[in-house]
Write an enzyme that holds these catalytic residues in place. Structure first.
Site, PDB file in Angstrom:
ATOM      1  CB  VAL A  57      18.976 -33.730  64.295  1.00 57.65           C
ATOM      2  CG1 VAL A  57      18.022 -34.631  63.538  1.00 57.65           C
ATOM      3  CG2 VAL A  57      19.986 -33.094  63.359  1.00 57.65           C
ATOM      4  CB  CYS A  58      14.360 -33.536  67.586  1.00 61.00           C
ATOM      5  SG  CYS A  58      13.238 -32.245  67.024  1.00 61.00           S
ATOM      6  NE  ARG A  59       7.703 -38.452  64.723  1.00 57.28           N
ATOM      7  CZ  ARG A  59       6.694 -37.791  64.171  1.00 57.28           C
ATOM      8  NH1 ARG A  59       6.535 -36.505  64.404  1.00 57.28           N
ATOM      9  NH2 ARG A  59       5.854 -38.403  63.368  1.00 57.28           N
ATOM     10  CG  MET A  76      15.790 -37.572  62.382  1.00 58.09           C
ATOM     11  SD  MET A  76      17.203 -37.744  61.253  1.00 58.09           S
ATOM     12  CE  MET A  76      16.938 -39.384  60.561  1.00 58.09           C
TER      13      MET A  76
END
Length: 196
Positions: free
Chosen positions: A71-73, A100
């Site tokens: 997961v990242c932005r 996210m």
């Protein structure tokens, strides 16, 4: 041309929510900076910033299986993390499609901390400020406007290569780092759920 983002298998927010609700949820590794992670993250996610993950990928690999979602932005850093772990011998990991941003837009649960500016917003502020100042100063000092041109070239390269040198530099500032990620603590929490 195959990019890192197209190489990694995607996991939609809806599919991930379903897996979590049914108790079959994968391990979640959030590769954003500690500061970004503290602002908001998926409940139960482990924070391993991308630089830390790259540095300790062999240690992490020993405690992971293919049941991991990165997961990242927005998905770009997670795809880079997937490539780093694949090089370490752990192929087949999934990336949260849309990161996210998509997770929050879907209304999925989020653990929130103190609000702070996202890294991308900081990049826009710094780059825009440099271009603005050098453009104005360029009226009085010949050649200064070329600094703004260099920033524009850098942003173009960042978009084409899906990397951002300015973002990487800003991520090292204390505001963005937050508390340092202790890899031993992350590994200990990964051990709590044995590899199948």
């Amino acid at each position: 041309m195959t990019t890192d983002a197209s190489r990694a298998a995607a996991c939609t927010p809806a599919a991930l929510q379903h897996l979590i609700r049914t108790g079959d949820g994968p391990r979640l590794l959030d590769v954003r900076t500690s500061g970004e992670f503290r602002t908001s993250h998926i409940p139960g996610a482990h924070n391993v910033p991308l630089d830390t993950l790259r540095e300790h990928r062999m240690e992490l690999r020993q405690h992971l299986d293919e049941d991991v979602v990165l997961v990242c932005r927005s998905g770009a850093r997670a795809a880079q993390a997937e490539a780093a772990l694949a090089e370490a011998g752990l192929p087949g990991l999934r990336v949260l499609d849309g990161g996210m941003l998509a997770w929050e837009a879907s209304g999925a649960p989020v653990d929130r901390g103190p609000a702070r500016w996202e890294l991308e917003r900081q990049v826009r502020l710094v780059a825009g400020s440099i271009v603005l100042v050098t453009g104005v100063v360029g009226f009085f000092v010949p050649g200064v406007h070329l600094i703004g041109t260099a920033i524009g070239a850098g942003l173009t390269f960042a978009a084409l290569s899906n990397t951002c040198a300015l973002g990487m530099m800003l991520a090292k500032l204390p505001y963005n780092r937050g508390p340092r990620t202790d890899v031993r603590t992350v590994i200990a929490s990964l051990r709590d759920r044995p590899v199948l």
